[in-house]
Design a protein around this motif. Structure first.
Motif, PDB file in Angstrom:
ATOM      1  N   VAL A  65      -2.998   3.103  24.821  1.00 16.56           N
ATOM      2  CA  VAL A  65      -4.378   2.875  24.401  1.00 16.56           C
ATOM      3  C   VAL A  65      -4.838   4.066  23.553  1.00 16.56           C
ATOM      4  N   VAL A  66      -5.161   3.791  22.283  1.00 14.69           N
ATOM      5  CA  VAL A  66      -5.673   4.838  21.390  1.00 14.69           C
ATOM      6  C   VAL A  66      -7.090   4.433  20.994  1.00 14.69           C
ATOM      7  N   ASP A  67      -8.046   5.300  21.262  1.00 13.68           N
ATOM      8  CA  ASP A  67      -9.458   4.988  20.992  1.00 13.68           C
ATOM      9  C   ASP A  67      -9.877   3.680  21.648  1.00 13.68           C
ATOM     10  N   GLY A  68      -9.412   3.441  22.847  1.00 18.32           N
ATOM     11  CA  GLY A  68      -9.822   2.249  23.590  1.00 18.32           C
ATOM     12  C   GLY A  68      -9.092   0.973  23.189  1.00 18.32           C
ATOM     13  N   VAL A  69      -8.164   1.052  22.219  1.00 18.75           N
ATOM     14  CA  VAL A  69      -7.458  -0.155  21.763  1.00 18.75           C
ATOM     15  C   VAL A  69      -5.975  -0.039  22.112  1.00 18.75           C
ATOM     16  N   ASP A  70      -5.439  -1.112  22.727  1.00 18.43           N
ATOM     17  CA  ASP A  70      -4.015  -1.121  23.055  1.00 18.43           C
ATOM     18  C   ASP A  70      -3.239  -1.388  21.766  1.00 18.43           C
ATOM     19  N   ILE A  71      -2.608  -0.356  21.215  1.00 14.80           N
ATOM     20  CA  ILE A  71      -2.004  -0.522  19.882  1.00 14.80           C
ATOM     21  C   ILE A  71      -0.766  -1.409  19.909  1.00 14.80           C
ATOM     22  N   ALA A  72      -0.181  -1.575  21.089  1.00 15.18           N
ATOM     23  CA  ALA A  72       0.995  -2.449  21.159  1.00 15.18           C
ATOM     24  C   ALA A  72       0.608  -3.917  20.952  1.00 15.18           C
ATOM     25  N   SER A  73      -0.701  -4.225  21.111  1.00 18.87           N
ATOM     26  CA  SER A  73      -1.126  -5.620  21.004  1.00 18.87           C
ATOM     27  C   SER A  73      -1.607  -5.970  19.586  1.00 18.87           C
ATOM     28  N   LEU A  74      -1.601  -4.982  18.669  1.00 16.29           N
ATOM     29  CA  LEU A  74      -2.143  -5.244  17.331  1.00 16.29           C
ATOM     30  C   LEU A  74      -1.122  -5.961  16.448  1.00 16.29           C
ATOM     31  N   ASN A  75      -1.617  -6.795  15.539  1.00 14.87           N
ATOM     32  CA  ASN A  75      -0.701  -7.397  14.568  1.00 14.87           C
ATOM     33  C   ASN A  75      -0.486  -6.419  13.403  1.00 14.87           C
ATOM     34  N   VAL A  77      -1.381  -6.235  10.256  1.00 11.89           N
ATOM     35  CA  VAL A  77      -2.517  -5.814   9.425  1.00 11.89           C
ATOM     36  C   VAL A  77      -3.434  -4.859  10.210  1.00 11.89           C
ATOM     37  N   GLU A  78      -3.713  -5.227  11.463  1.00 14.62           N
ATOM     38  CA  GLU A  78      -4.565  -4.355  12.309  1.00 14.62           C
ATOM     39  C   GLU A  78      -3.903  -2.997  12.519  1.00 14.62           C
ATOM     40  N   LEU A  79      -2.581  -3.043  12.694  1.00 18.35           N
ATOM     41  CA  LEU A  79      -1.837  -1.811  12.941  1.00 18.35           C
ATOM     42  C   LEU A  79      -1.888  -0.898  11.717  1.00 18.35           C
ATOM     43  N   ASN A  80      -1.746  -1.503  10.538  1.00 24.55           N
ATOM     44  CA  ASN A  80      -1.817  -0.718   9.309  1.00 24.55           C
ATOM     45  C   ASN A  80      -3.158  -0.012   9.181  1.00 24.55           C
ATOM     46  N   ARG A 263     -13.964  20.095  23.829  1.00 23.13           N
ATOM     47  CA  ARG A 263     -15.096  19.151  23.852  1.00 23.13           C
ATOM     48  C   ARG A 263     -16.011  19.336  22.637  1.00 23.13           C
ATOM     49  N   ALA A 264     -16.182  20.618  22.243  1.00 26.51           N
ATOM     50  CA  ALA A 264     -16.999  20.887  21.061  1.00 26.51           C
ATOM     51  C   ALA A 264     -16.307  20.343  19.816  1.00 26.51           C
ATOM     52  N   LEU A 265     -14.971  20.514  19.769  1.00 30.80           N
ATOM     53  CA  LEU A 265     -14.219  20.034  18.613  1.00 30.80           C
ATOM     54  C   LEU A 265     -14.182  18.512  18.575  1.00 30.80           C
ATOM     55  N   ALA A 266     -14.179  17.902  19.764  1.00 29.41           N
ATOM     56  CA  ALA A 266     -14.156  16.433  19.825  1.00 29.41           C
ATOM     57  C   ALA A 266     -15.391  15.862  19.152  1.00 29.41           C
ATOM     58  N   ALA A 267     -16.514  16.581  19.284  1.00 28.15           N
ATOM     59  CA  ALA A 267     -17.752  16.135  18.637  1.00 28.15           C
ATOM     60  C   ALA A 267     -17.574  16.165  17.123  1.00 28.15           C
ATOM     61  N   VAL A 268     -16.867  17.197  16.638  1.00 28.60           N
ATOM     62  CA  VAL A 268     -16.581  17.288  15.195  1.00 28.60           C
ATOM     63  C   VAL A 268     -15.765  16.071  14.768  1.00 28.60           C
ATOM     64  N   ALA A 269     -14.744  15.750  15.578  1.00 30.14           N
ATOM     65  CA  ALA A 269     -13.863  14.631  15.229  1.00 30.14           C
ATOM     66  C   ALA A 269     -14.628  13.322  15.195  1.00 30.14           C
ATOM     67  N   ARG A 270     -15.521  13.145  16.180  1.00 33.97           N
ATOM     68  CA  ARG A 270     -16.275  11.880  16.246  1.00 33.97           C
ATOM     69  C   ARG A 270     -17.213  11.746  15.061  1.00 33.97           C
ATOM     70  N   ALA A 271     -17.819  12.876  14.675  1.00 36.04           N
ATOM     71  CA  ALA A 271     -18.751  12.840  13.548  1.00 36.04           C
ATOM     72  C   ALA A 271     -18.007  12.545  12.243  1.00 36.04           C
ATOM     73  N   ARG A 272     -16.746  12.983  12.172  1.00 35.15           N
ATOM     74  CA  ARG A 272     -15.974  12.877  10.943  1.00 35.15           C
ATOM     75  C   ARG A 272     -15.477  11.455  10.687  1.00 35.15           C
ATOM     76  N   ALA A 273     -15.077  10.792  11.777  1.00 32.45           N
ATOM     77  CA  ALA A 273     -14.390   9.508  11.583  1.00 32.45           C
ATOM     78  C   ALA A 273     -15.161   8.347  12.170  1.00 32.45           C
ATOM     79  N   PRO A 274     -15.275   7.248  11.428  1.00 34.19           N
ATOM     80  CA  PRO A 274     -15.870   6.045  12.012  1.00 34.19           C
ATOM     81  C   PRO A 274     -14.944   5.485  13.077  1.00 34.19           C
ATOM     82  N   ARG A 275     -15.527   4.979  14.131  1.00 33.68           N
ATOM     83  CA  ARG A 275     -14.699   4.447  15.228  1.00 33.68           C
ATOM     84  C   ARG A 275     -14.298   3.018  14.928  1.00 33.68           C
ATOM     85  N   GLY A 276     -13.302   2.551  15.667  1.00 30.07           N
ATOM     86  CA  GLY A 276     -12.861   1.150  15.592  1.00 30.07           C
ATOM     87  C   GLY A 276     -12.072   0.884  14.326  1.00 30.07           C
ATOM     88  N   GLY A 277     -11.662  -0.411  14.156  1.00 30.64           N
ATOM     89  CA  GLY A 277     -10.906  -0.869  12.990  1.00 30.64           C
ATOM     90  C   GLY A 277      -9.600  -0.195  12.867  1.00 30.64           C
TER      91      GLY A 277
END
Lengths: 277, 265
Positions: A65-75, A77-80, A263-277
């Motif tokens: 599970v990466v970012d809440g998504v089970d990557i083994a289940s992606l097709n 296009v989703e995986l790309n 934890r402080a750096l994680a906030a940087v990461a979250r701000a930098r990248a849109p979640r999901g997709g």
């Protein structure tokens, strides 16, 4: 705020090739902006395990599970789409030998972004310069030494500034000075961009220097996971034997470089990248 | 300790070749489907396509032309030798053009492409697999089938018909040289027999064959390279298999297409 969800969670991962079981139900958790280092002897299943994290291998059973998504289940296009957030430094560099070193580093920018050729040139050259191989930009991978090719491979993985970076033996075959430069880069990526790093290494100095967490794999099982101090103190004969053989001692921990809080750096990461997709 | 697998019964082992064959057909079918699907999806990388068209097509021109010339020449000699027995040597032009268009040009061109470009494709993709370059493409969110297989199969599909046409024309030229200048056939009759005997259907059959052969040769070559394993030895085996099986495939498909498109009996 609720407890931070881990960036990567591997649950009961089993991998069987034919009659051979390589991973026997591995459980590993990696927090955002942490550096997790896998150690263990050759053939312990480290490379196989990290290849699952970016879906280069599909598990026989279990979940990744990466970012809440089970990557083994992606097709496909989703995986790309998901893979745009990953980067990997390969053990054997995996540079495209039909291209120059510059084109290798520019490749992900050309494929995944709409940047102008001028911006691509600037970013790729800057990354080659960071790794001290800008003079090899016009040469092909076959025309440079293994150590230089490794650095070009690292530049290519870093140029997209991914959220999750996997390093398969990044310092093997490098001289001690360059090895420490690579360690600095791994740490810099974390500090600048909140990158989560997964590192496979046999270089125990490097492992104890850059790791927030160390996981030890023996014969396809994680026998210990914890901070460097916890792993040093773990009561397991195999672990202790491995650490003794590597010559790392508890005193090594005192000389670890100061690390920023994940934890402080994680906030940087979250701000930098849109979640999901 | 690793678990020892139980010994397999003899009947199961006897069925292994059949199972391997079914698996092989499945792998090829799966790759063909993926190639088709990924060919339709953007991005379309024209520069990669052009590079493959150049590799498969342009770089094969000399070889295909040379083989075509000698095939036409040999065929003219043999046909004249045989047809003279019953005074039909004037038919040579027609017979050579029929044979070249329906069989020789598509089959021999496909074999030449398999030997030259197919082996190159399998070796290159096999090496890319062994040195993790295909994995690297995947990690950079580039689908390797789309980036590597689609342009190669497309190049095979386009270039084998073009090269077949070249083979046909050069072969006919070779037959003309041998027949008219070497064996003193009448050039007017030679040309007239081509005109009267060669029908559009003959050229169509040649075209259909070369399209199918071009696709299958490139697909089989890519399949063996793309899924190669076992380092340098594995790449060597993959290259050999690619050439052997794509040539076998040409003959099997040749019979299948011929029997469908040729009304006899």
């Amino acid at each position: 705020m609720a407890t931070e969800e881990p960036h990567v969670k591997v649950e009961k991962l089993v991998k069987v090739y034919g009659d051979r079981t390589v991973l026997h139900g591995v459980d590993v958790t990696i927090d955002r902006a942490d550096t997790l280092v896998f150690i263990g002897g050759s053939g312990a299943g480290k490379s196989t395990l990290v290849r699952h994290l970016i879906a280069l291998e599909r598990p026989t059973s279990g979940r990744i599970v990466v970012d809440g998504v089970d990557i083994a289940s992606l097709n496909d296009v989703e995986l790309n789409k998901a893979r745009r957030r990953f980067g990997m430094v390969f053990q054997k560099y995996a540079l495209f030998d039909s291209m120059t070193n510059f084109d290798n580093v520019a490749f992900p920018l050309r494929e995944q972004t709409k940047l102008s050729e001028r911006d691509i040139r600037e970013r790729a050259m800057a990354k080659l310069k960071d790794l001290g191989v800008e003079h090899a930009a016009k040469l092909t991978p076959a025309q440079i030494s293994g150590g230089m090719a490794k650095r070009v491979g690292i530049a290519r993985a870093l140029v997209m500034e991914p959220e999750l970076l996997i390093y398969d033996e990044p310092t093997s075959g490098l001289d001690p000075v360059t090895s420490r430069t690579v360690d600095d880069l791994i740490e810099e990526m974390r500090e600048k961009f909140g990158v989560t790093s997964v590192v496979i290494t046999h270089d125990m100095v490097s492992a104890f220097d850059i790791a927030d967490q160390i996981a030890m794999l023996i014969r396809g099982r994680v026998v210990a996971q914890g901070t460097p101090a916890e792993v040093l103190a773990v009561d397991n004969e195999d672990v202790q034997k491995f650490i003794r053989a590597s010559g790392v001692e508890a005193s090594r921990l005192a000389t670890r470089r100061p690390r920023k809080d994940s934890r402080a750096l994680a906030a940087v990461a979250r701000a930098r990248a849109p979640r999901g997709g | 300790m690793p678990d020892e697998p139980p010994p397999r019964p003899a009947w199961a082992r006897a069925l292994d070749p059949a199972r391997a064959f079914v698996e092989e057909v499945g792998t090829l079918g799966d790759l063909a489907l993926k190639t088709f699907v990924w060919a339709l999806r953007p991005p379309y990388r024209f520069n990669v396509m052009v590079a493959q068209l150049e590799f498969v097509g342009v770089q094969s021109v000399f070889l295909v032309g040379l083989v075509g010339l000698f095939t036409g020449m040999v065929f003219a000699v043999q046909t004249i030798y045989g047809f003279r027995r019953f005074g039909a040597e004037n038919m040579v032009g027609g017979v050579v053009s029929l044979t070249l268009s329906r069989e020789m040009a598509p089959v021999l061109t496909a074999i030449m492409v398999a030997a030259r470009a197919g082996s190159g494709m399998a070796a290159e993709l096999g090496n890319m697999r062994a040195s993790e370059q295909i994995d690297a493409l995947e990690t950079m969110a580039v689908n390797p089938v789309q980036y590597l297989v689609v342009p190669r199969v497309f190049a095979g599909l386009v270039m084998v018909p073009v090269l077949s046409l070249l083979f046909f024309l050069v072969g006919l030229g070779g037959a003309w040289i041998v027949g008219v200048y070497g064996l003193s056939l009448d050039p007017g009759i030679f040309a007239d027999r081509i005109r009267t005997m060669l029908e559009p259907g003959d050229l169509t059959q040649g075209l259909v064959k070369s399209l199918v052969f071009g696709f299958s040769v490139a697909l089989i070559a890519c399949r063996h390279g793309f899924y190669a394993s076992g380092g340098a030895v594995g790449v060597g085996q993959a290259t050999t298999r690619a050439v052997v099986w794509s040539v076998v495939g040409v003959f099997v498909l040749d019979y299948a297409i011929t029997s469908i498109l040729t009304p006899v009996g």
